[in-house]
Design a protein around this motif. Structure first.
Motif, mmCIF file in Angstrom:
data_model
loop_
_atom_site.group_PDB
_atom_site.id
_atom_site.type_symbol
_atom_site.label_atom_id
_atom_site.label_comp_id
_atom_site.label_asym_id
_atom_site.label_seq_id
_atom_site.Cartn_x
_atom_site.Cartn_y
_atom_site.Cartn_z
ATOM 1 N N ALA A 2 25.865 -89.825 -4.707
ATOM 2 C CA ALA A 2 26.074 -89.126 -5.978
ATOM 3 C C ALA A 2 24.973 -88.106 -6.222
ATOM 4 O O ALA A 2 23.840 -88.283 -5.795
ATOM 5 C CB ALA A 2 26.125 -90.128 -7.116
ATOM 6 N N ASP A 3 25.338 -87.044 -6.917
ATOM 7 C CA ASP A 3 24.352 -86.043 -7.290
ATOM 8 C C ASP A 3 23.429 -86.609 -8.352
ATOM 9 O O ASP A 3 23.825 -87.434 -9.169
ATOM 10 C CB ASP A 3 25.054 -84.786 -7.844
ATOM 11 N N THR A 4 22.179 -86.151 -8.345
ATOM 12 C CA THR A 4 21.222 -86.580 -9.348
ATOM 13 C C THR A 4 21.498 -85.833 -10.639
ATOM 14 O O THR A 4 21.589 -84.611 -10.650
ATOM 15 C CB THR A 4 19.782 -86.296 -8.872
ATOM 16 N N GLU A 5 21.623 -86.584 -11.722
ATOM 17 C CA GLU A 5 21.880 -86.002 -13.041
ATOM 18 C C GLU A 5 20.579 -86.036 -13.833
ATOM 19 O O GLU A 5 20.107 -87.102 -14.221
ATOM 20 C CB GLU A 5 22.964 -86.807 -13.749
ATOM 21 N N LEU A 6 19.977 -84.873 -14.041
ATOM 22 C CA LEU A 6 18.715 -84.773 -14.748
ATOM 23 C C LEU A 6 18.966 -84.444 -16.215
ATOM 24 O O LEU A 6 19.752 -83.556 -16.522
ATOM 25 C CB LEU A 6 17.828 -83.694 -14.120
#
Length: 96
Positions: A2-6
């Motif tokens: 999964a993409d990192t959600e900042l």
């Protein structure tokens, strides 16, 4: 993977929300005890910049992050961030 959600959690501090297990208010005795136990293990990350703690974020690494913004505000920012990514990609997930 999964993409990192900042997400911005105040005062220039940014947190990877995909690593957060829960967000709690700091007022209850169990949460206060959790913070003290984490302090003893050097697992507290204080992102309040000297302000009053309004949210306690428990991470998947057992770190406890203290934030100076309300849990509802953090939750709203996550929702807004996820909503804006859907707007950019469209309802079916394709780029428009």
């Amino acid at each position: 993977m999964a993409d990192t959600e900042l997400i911005h959690i105040g005062f220039g501090n940014i947190l990877a929300m995909n690593r957060v297990i829960s967000i709690a208010s700091p007022g209850s005795a169990p949460i206060k005890r959790l913070i003290q136990e984490a302090r003893g293990k050097n697992l507290v990350v204080d992102m309040t910049n000297g302000r009053r703690t309004k949210a306690v974020l428990i991470m998947d690494s057992n770190h406890v992050v203290l934030a100076a913004i309300n849990p509802e505000t953090i939750s709203g920012r996550v929702g807004n961030n996820r909503g804006s990514s859907k707007a950019a990609t469209g309802a079916d997930g394709r780029l428009s």
